[in-house]
Scaffold this active site. Sequence first.
Site, mmCIF file in Angstrom:
data_model
loop_
_atom_site.group_PDB
_atom_site.id
_atom_site.type_symbol
_atom_site.label_atom_id
_atom_site.label_comp_id
_atom_site.label_asym_id
_atom_site.label_seq_id
_atom_site.Cartn_x
_atom_site.Cartn_y
_atom_site.Cartn_z
ATOM 1 N N LYS A 99 -5.079 8.139 -0.102
ATOM 2 C CA LYS A 99 -5.373 7.186 0.978
ATOM 3 C C LYS A 99 -4.123 6.309 1.147
ATOM 4 O O LYS A 99 -3.904 5.377 0.368
ATOM 5 C CB LYS A 99 -6.583 6.344 0.588
ATOM 6 C CG LYS A 99 -7.383 5.752 1.731
ATOM 7 C CD LYS A 99 -6.672 4.803 2.637
ATOM 8 C CE LYS A 99 -6.535 3.399 2.086
ATOM 9 N NZ LYS A 99 -5.756 2.527 3.017
ATOM 10 N N GLU A 147 -0.295 0.062 -10.484
ATOM 11 C CA GLU A 147 1.099 -0.353 -10.298
ATOM 12 C C GLU A 147 1.041 -1.516 -9.318
ATOM 13 O O GLU A 147 0.811 -1.315 -8.120
ATOM 14 C CB GLU A 147 1.916 0.790 -9.687
ATOM 15 C CG GLU A 147 2.037 2.007 -10.566
ATOM 16 C CD GLU A 147 3.266 1.976 -11.461
ATOM 17 O OE1 GLU A 147 3.278 2.678 -12.467
ATOM 18 O OE2 GLU A 147 4.201 1.213 -11.149
ATOM 19 N N CYS A 186 8.259 -4.153 -4.733
ATOM 20 C CA CYS A 186 7.575 -4.643 -5.927
ATOM 21 C C CYS A 186 8.590 -5.004 -7.011
ATOM 22 O O CYS A 186 8.348 -5.869 -7.824
ATOM 23 C CB CYS A 186 6.588 -3.612 -6.426
ATOM 24 S SG CYS A 186 7.328 -2.005 -6.674
ATOM 25 N N GLU A 196 4.552 -13.839 -5.871
ATOM 26 C CA GLU A 196 5.324 -12.795 -5.205
ATOM 27 C C GLU A 196 5.377 -13.120 -3.708
ATOM 28 O O GLU A 196 4.345 -13.157 -3.037
ATOM 29 C CB GLU A 196 4.622 -11.455 -5.435
ATOM 30 C CG GLU A 196 5.376 -10.283 -4.903
ATOM 31 C CD GLU A 196 4.618 -8.971 -5.131
ATOM 32 O OE1 GLU A 196 3.410 -8.908 -4.835
ATOM 33 O OE2 GLU A 196 5.241 -8.015 -5.605
HETATM 34 P P1 NAD Z 1 -2.607 -4.004 -0.821
HETATM 35 O O1 NAD Z 1 -3.152 -4.191 -2.174
HETATM 36 O O2 NAD Z 1 -3.043 -4.908 0.259
HETATM 37 O O3 NAD Z 1 -2.920 -2.533 -0.284
HETATM 38 C C1 NAD Z 1 -2.562 -1.386 -1.021
HETATM 39 C C2 NAD Z 1 -3.477 -0.250 -0.632
HETATM 40 O O4 NAD Z 1 -4.804 -0.592 -1.020
HETATM 41 C C3 NAD Z 1 -3.525 0.050 0.863
HETATM 42 O O5 NAD Z 1 -3.626 1.435 1.059
HETATM 43 C C4 NAD Z 1 -4.817 -0.636 1.283
HETATM 44 O O6 NAD Z 1 -5.409 -0.062 2.424
HETATM 45 C C5 NAD Z 1 -5.672 -0.406 0.064
HETATM 46 N N1 NAD Z 1 -6.808 -1.334 -0.066
HETATM 47 C C6 NAD Z 1 -6.883 -2.631 0.338
HETATM 48 N N2 NAD Z 1 -8.121 -3.126 0.058
HETATM 49 C C7 NAD Z 1 -8.823 -2.118 -0.530
HETATM 50 C C8 NAD Z 1 -10.150 -1.992 -1.015
HETATM 51 N N3 NAD Z 1 -11.021 -3.000 -0.972
HETATM 52 N N4 NAD Z 1 -10.521 -0.807 -1.544
HETATM 53 C C9 NAD Z 1 -9.656 0.227 -1.606
HETATM 54 N N5 NAD Z 1 -8.405 0.181 -1.133
HETATM 55 C C10 NAD Z 1 -7.979 -0.991 -0.611
HETATM 56 O O7 NAD Z 1 -1.020 -3.992 -0.979
HETATM 57 P P2 NAD Z 1 0.074 -3.860 0.160
HETATM 58 O O8 NAD Z 1 0.102 -5.139 0.922
HETATM 59 O O9 NAD Z 1 -0.108 -2.578 0.899
HETATM 60 O O10 NAD Z 1 1.408 -3.695 -0.717
HETATM 61 C C11 NAD Z 1 2.082 -4.746 -1.256
HETATM 62 C C12 NAD Z 1 1.756 -4.917 -2.722
HETATM 63 O O11 NAD Z 1 1.951 -3.697 -3.412
HETATM 64 C C13 NAD Z 1 2.677 -5.911 -3.405
HETATM 65 O O12 NAD Z 1 1.949 -6.727 -4.272
HETATM 66 C C14 NAD Z 1 3.620 -5.022 -4.199
HETATM 67 O O13 NAD Z 1 4.227 -5.649 -5.293
HETATM 68 C C15 NAD Z 1 2.736 -3.919 -4.594
HETATM 69 N N6 NAD Z 1 3.524 -2.722 -4.897
HETATM 70 C C16 NAD Z 1 3.625 -2.331 -6.203
HETATM 71 C C17 NAD Z 1 4.391 -1.220 -6.527
HETATM 72 C C18 NAD Z 1 4.554 -0.768 -7.952
HETATM 73 O O14 NAD Z 1 5.032 0.345 -8.183
HETATM 74 N N7 NAD Z 1 4.203 -1.569 -8.931
HETATM 75 C C19 NAD Z 1 5.043 -0.506 -5.533
HETATM 76 C C20 NAD Z 1 4.923 -0.956 -4.229
HETATM 77 C C21 NAD Z 1 4.134 -2.059 -3.923
#
Ligand code: NAD
Length: 512
Positions: free
Chosen positions: A201, A276, A310, A407
């Site tokens: 997803k 992650e 991230c 962050e």
């Molecule tokens: P997010 O948590 O808002 O969304 C991530 C994913 O989760 C998306 O596909 C979103 O649709 C899904 N999602 C959101 N709510 C959900 C729910 N209730 N149930 C299931 N899925 C759900 O994050 P974002 O804004 O897309 O990305 C930014 C964040 O990701 C930052 O905090 C960043 O640090 C982190 N990130 C971490 C890594 C890593 O490798 N550690 C890599 C990239 C990004």
Amino acid sequence: MTMNIQPRFQDNFLAPNLSDPRLASKRSYRMLVDGKSVDAQSGETISRESPGHRGKVVGEWPAASSQDVSRAIGVARRAFDEGPWARMSGAERSTILHRVAAGILQHQEELGLIECLETGKPLTQATGEIGYCADLWTYAAGMARGLEGDSHNAIGDNRLGLVLREPAGVVGIITPWNFPFIIVSERVPWALGAGCTVVVKPSEFTSGTTIRLADIALEAGVPPGVFNVVTGTGPAAGQLLAEDPRVDVLAFTGSVRVGTHLAALAAPTVKRVGLELGGKGPQVVFADADLEAAADGIAYGVYHNAGQCCISGSRLIVHNAIRPALLERLLELSRRLPFGDPLGDSKFGAMVTDQHAEKVASYIAKGVSEGAELLLGGDRVAASKGNFIAPTVFDRVTPNMTIAQEEIFGPVLSTIGFDTPEEAVALANTTPYGLSASVWSRDLETAIQATRRIRAGRFWINSVIDGTPEMPIGGYKKSGVGRELGRYGFDEYSQFKGLHMTLGRPQPWFQH
Ligand code: NAD
């Protein structure tokens, strides 16, 4: 926040060209389930506007509901339990994964453009990232035929122990918007290489390249039902991957807020959960560092991908003796850095959404109101044309300020001074995160001692945001659990069965 362009950015801000022909057509995608392209049962879709080109819709994909996702999970379950993939030899899987890598390279330009337009990152960067992803697939393909278990030949004369590595089962993979193609390519080839089937997803903002990847994998010979993609918002299209007992592993990449929510939802099914999550990477600069190299690295660490990384080096922790000299170099560099139009010659592009740009702007306002000194930037630039935030540098930040702890996910640097190595390490460890860290020093002992004491999963000495498929990634503390990439990544998607074989007649338990 003010919305005007500050004079110092007029030369290095590249205004988007809204009549660029590459923005002319919208691409429409369908999900891939069981090897077939499908719409959501409801027929609903999500449209995506280029964040760097206001008003230009560049993609559209289905808005799946939990019924659509349930069907995809059923397909992946059946493909795992009954299909050929989990039973194939490693060599056969390897051959197919190598073909996926070749397919990615064949479509590199196309995938790079889609990624650029959906995320707002520069086209050259996006196209380069696709090439790196082909290498991720190539590495996993090579390893897929060498995945071994273990043997225990010293557990008694009448016993032989074997540790059988088996595929873990059905994997649900949820990815964010900042590096859509990299992150899916850091998970799927490892899961497929281990013999699992997957339902992915992607973020609702950036789903195009993940769907194209599944198409390419199908063409390369990944059997139908092994690599499925569902698209839509998190709660509707993602949540079931945590809750459904037919999913064995959840691999989530995204925010701490959503990751912890999903881990709690997954708990009753006792599935394995890899997380992650976010970071607040320190860049610790000691007094003996090469200042030219450090200034360049700090700029790269905080501005790359407009700070939406991230593993951004968003906290500069610098020895007070060199703080003015380093900041001077950094400001000079920041003033000249071309940023703006993702289709132009920019080093960084747009914020992913209006809402996210607002959030970054509110962090900058908070930095000012909490008493940090704004040395440069702080503006939303040309907001009528896209979501751009200028390179922003704060000095005189204290460890408890919001901009030192949370962050920001934007091109915003928070500078904190230190006087002793112990203080530097303590400052580096003050946030709840532990994803990545950099140390800049010409003295190896200084650098290694700091590396040992700073708690972070990805570390660099005299560099930043570097990585190869061989090296593990993952977080300490609230940055996550589990490790991806390298040989470690395969363990996330494997089960280990301890097999005890008795040689000769077993010792009777009960003597008649
Ligand atoms: P997010 O948590 O808002 O969304 C991530 C994913 O989760 C998306 O596909 C979103 O649709 C899904 N999602 C959101 N709510 C959900 C729910 N209730 N149930 C299931 N899925 C759900 O994050 P974002 O804004 O897309 O990305 C930014 C964040 O990701 C930052 O905090 C960043 O640090 C982190 N990130 C971490 C890594 C890593 O490798 N550690 C890599 C990239 C990004």
